[in-house]
Design a protein around this motif. Structure first.
Motif, PDB file in Angstrom:
ATOM      1  N   ALA A 136     -16.208   3.813   3.784  1.00 43.47           N
ATOM      2  CA  ALA A 136     -15.777   4.579   2.619  1.00 43.47           C
ATOM      3  C   ALA A 136     -14.377   4.158   2.185  1.00 43.47           C
ATOM      4  O   ALA A 136     -14.112   4.006   0.982  1.00 43.47           O
ATOM      5  CB  ALA A 136     -15.816   6.071   2.941  1.00 43.47           C
ATOM      6  N   ALA A 137     -13.484   3.935   3.142  1.00 45.98           N
ATOM      7  CA  ALA A 137     -12.126   3.488   2.799  1.00 45.98           C
ATOM      8  C   ALA A 137     -12.167   2.108   2.145  1.00 45.98           C
ATOM      9  O   ALA A 137     -11.449   1.845   1.169  1.00 45.98           O
ATOM     10  CB  ALA A 137     -11.255   3.470   4.042  1.00 45.98           C
ATOM     11  N   PHE A 138     -13.001   1.230   2.664  1.00 45.89           N
ATOM     12  CA  PHE A 138     -13.132  -0.116   2.089  1.00 45.89           C
ATOM     13  C   PHE A 138     -13.683  -0.052   0.670  1.00 45.89           C
ATOM     14  O   PHE A 138     -13.202  -0.751  -0.233  1.00 45.89           O
ATOM     15  CB  PHE A 138     -14.018  -0.976   2.983  1.00 45.89           C
ATOM     16  N   LEU A 139     -14.680   0.801   0.438  1.00 40.76           N
ATOM     17  CA  LEU A 139     -15.254   0.934  -0.904  1.00 40.76           C
ATOM     18  C   LEU A 139     -14.248   1.523  -1.889  1.00 40.76           C
ATOM     19  O   LEU A 139     -14.201   1.098  -3.052  1.00 40.76           O
ATOM     20  CB  LEU A 139     -16.527   1.770  -0.854  1.00 40.76           C
ATOM     21  N   PHE A 144     -10.486   0.512  -6.489  1.00 39.58           N
ATOM     22  CA  PHE A 144      -9.163   0.518  -7.116  1.00 39.58           C
ATOM     23  C   PHE A 144      -8.530  -0.863  -7.215  1.00 39.58           C
ATOM     24  O   PHE A 144      -7.506  -1.019  -7.881  1.00 39.58           O
ATOM     25  CB  PHE A 144      -8.224   1.459  -6.356  1.00 39.58           C
ATOM     26  N   LEU A 145      -9.108  -1.867  -6.590  1.00 35.46           N
ATOM     27  CA  LEU A 145      -8.531  -3.217  -6.612  1.00 35.46           C
ATOM     28  C   LEU A 145      -8.385  -3.783  -8.018  1.00 35.46           C
ATOM     29  O   LEU A 145      -7.302  -4.302  -8.344  1.00 35.46           O
ATOM     30  CB  LEU A 145      -9.366  -4.154  -5.732  1.00 35.46           C
ATOM     31  N   PRO A 146      -9.383  -3.714  -8.896  1.00 37.46           N
ATOM     32  CA  PRO A 146      -9.195  -4.271 -10.245  1.00 37.46           C
ATOM     33  C   PRO A 146      -8.043  -3.605 -11.009  1.00 37.46           C
ATOM     34  O   PRO A 146      -7.304  -4.283 -11.723  1.00 37.46           O
ATOM     35  CB  PRO A 146     -10.527  -4.013 -10.948  1.00 37.46           C
ATOM     36  N   PHE A 147      -7.871  -2.319 -10.849  1.00 35.88           N
ATOM     37  CA  PHE A 147      -6.772  -1.635 -11.525  1.00 35.88           C
ATOM     38  C   PHE A 147      -5.420  -2.115 -10.999  1.00 35.88           C
ATOM     39  O   PHE A 147      -4.483  -2.321 -11.774  1.00 35.88           O
ATOM     40  CB  PHE A 147      -6.894  -0.119 -11.346  1.00 35.88           C
ATOM     41  N   GLU A 148      -5.341  -2.289  -9.682  1.00 38.90           N
ATOM     42  CA  GLU A 148      -4.101  -2.790  -9.101  1.00 38.90           C
ATOM     43  C   GLU A 148      -3.820  -4.215  -9.573  1.00 38.90           C
ATOM     44  O   GLU A 148      -2.673  -4.567  -9.885  1.00 38.90           O
ATOM     45  CB  GLU A 148      -4.168  -2.746  -7.567  1.00 38.90           C
ATOM     46  N   LEU A 149      -4.857  -5.044  -9.611  1.00 39.69           N
ATOM     47  CA  LEU A 149      -4.683  -6.418 -10.086  1.00 39.69           C
ATOM     48  C   LEU A 149      -4.262  -6.431 -11.564  1.00 39.69           C
ATOM     49  O   LEU A 149      -3.408  -7.228 -11.965  1.00 39.69           O
ATOM     50  CB  LEU A 149      -5.963  -7.220  -9.889  1.00 39.69           C
ATOM     51  N   TRP A 150      -4.865  -5.565 -12.369  1.00 40.07           N
ATOM     52  CA  TRP A 150      -4.522  -5.515 -13.792  1.00 40.07           C
ATOM     53  C   TRP A 150      -3.072  -5.073 -13.978  1.00 40.07           C
ATOM     54  O   TRP A 150      -2.350  -5.647 -14.787  1.00 40.07           O
ATOM     55  CB  TRP A 150      -5.479  -4.583 -14.524  1.00 40.07           C
ATOM     56  N   ASP A 151      -2.645  -4.073 -13.211  1.00 40.68           N
ATOM     57  CA  ASP A 151      -1.256  -3.625 -13.302  1.00 40.68           C
ATOM     58  C   ASP A 151      -0.304  -4.726 -12.859  1.00 40.68           C
ATOM     59  O   ASP A 151       0.754  -4.936 -13.465  1.00 40.68           O
ATOM     60  CB  ASP A 151      -1.032  -2.379 -12.440  1.00 40.68           C
ATOM     61  N   SER A 152      -0.678  -5.445 -11.810  1.00 40.62           N
ATOM     62  CA  SER A 152       0.158  -6.550 -11.345  1.00 40.62           C
ATOM     63  C   SER A 152       0.225  -7.660 -12.395  1.00 40.62           C
ATOM     64  O   SER A 152       1.300  -8.250 -12.646  1.00 40.62           O
ATOM     65  CB  SER A 152      -0.366  -7.126 -10.041  1.00 40.62           C
TER      66      SER A 152
END
Length: 95
Positions: free
Chosen positions: A71-74, A79-87
């Protein structure tokens, strides 16, 4: 308190004030066979309960912990794409 004093006295200690004969008769008796049998029965029941609960605890650990990690991995993947987009936006703004 008299029980502790009797126990210390039986281990060789000395008391400041003597224990009364009534307390000595009430608390100074050795453990009877029926009490010893009750204690052994309680220990036996506890062992049986532990024999049943230990595999259940192991089963819980083996199944639930990996599910929590999944569940933590999912969530991280979500949230990874949002973090990448913000970066990416911060990188574009700085450059």
């Amino acid at each position: 308190m008299a029980i502790a004093e009797l126990a210390l006295e039986s281990l060789g200690g000395t008391l400041d004030s003597p224990i009364s004969d009534d307390e000595r008769r009430k608390y100074g008796e050795p453990i009877r066979d029926e009490l010893r049998d009750r204690i052994r029965s309680a220990i036996r029941k506890r062992r049986l309960l532990n024999t049943i609960l230990a595999p259940l605890a192991l089963l819980f650990w083996v199944t639930c912990v990996p599910l929590l990690l999944l569940a933590a991995f999912l969530l991280w993947l979500f949230f990874l794409p949002f973090e990448l987009w913000d970066s990416y936006k911060a990188w574009r703004k700085a450059g």
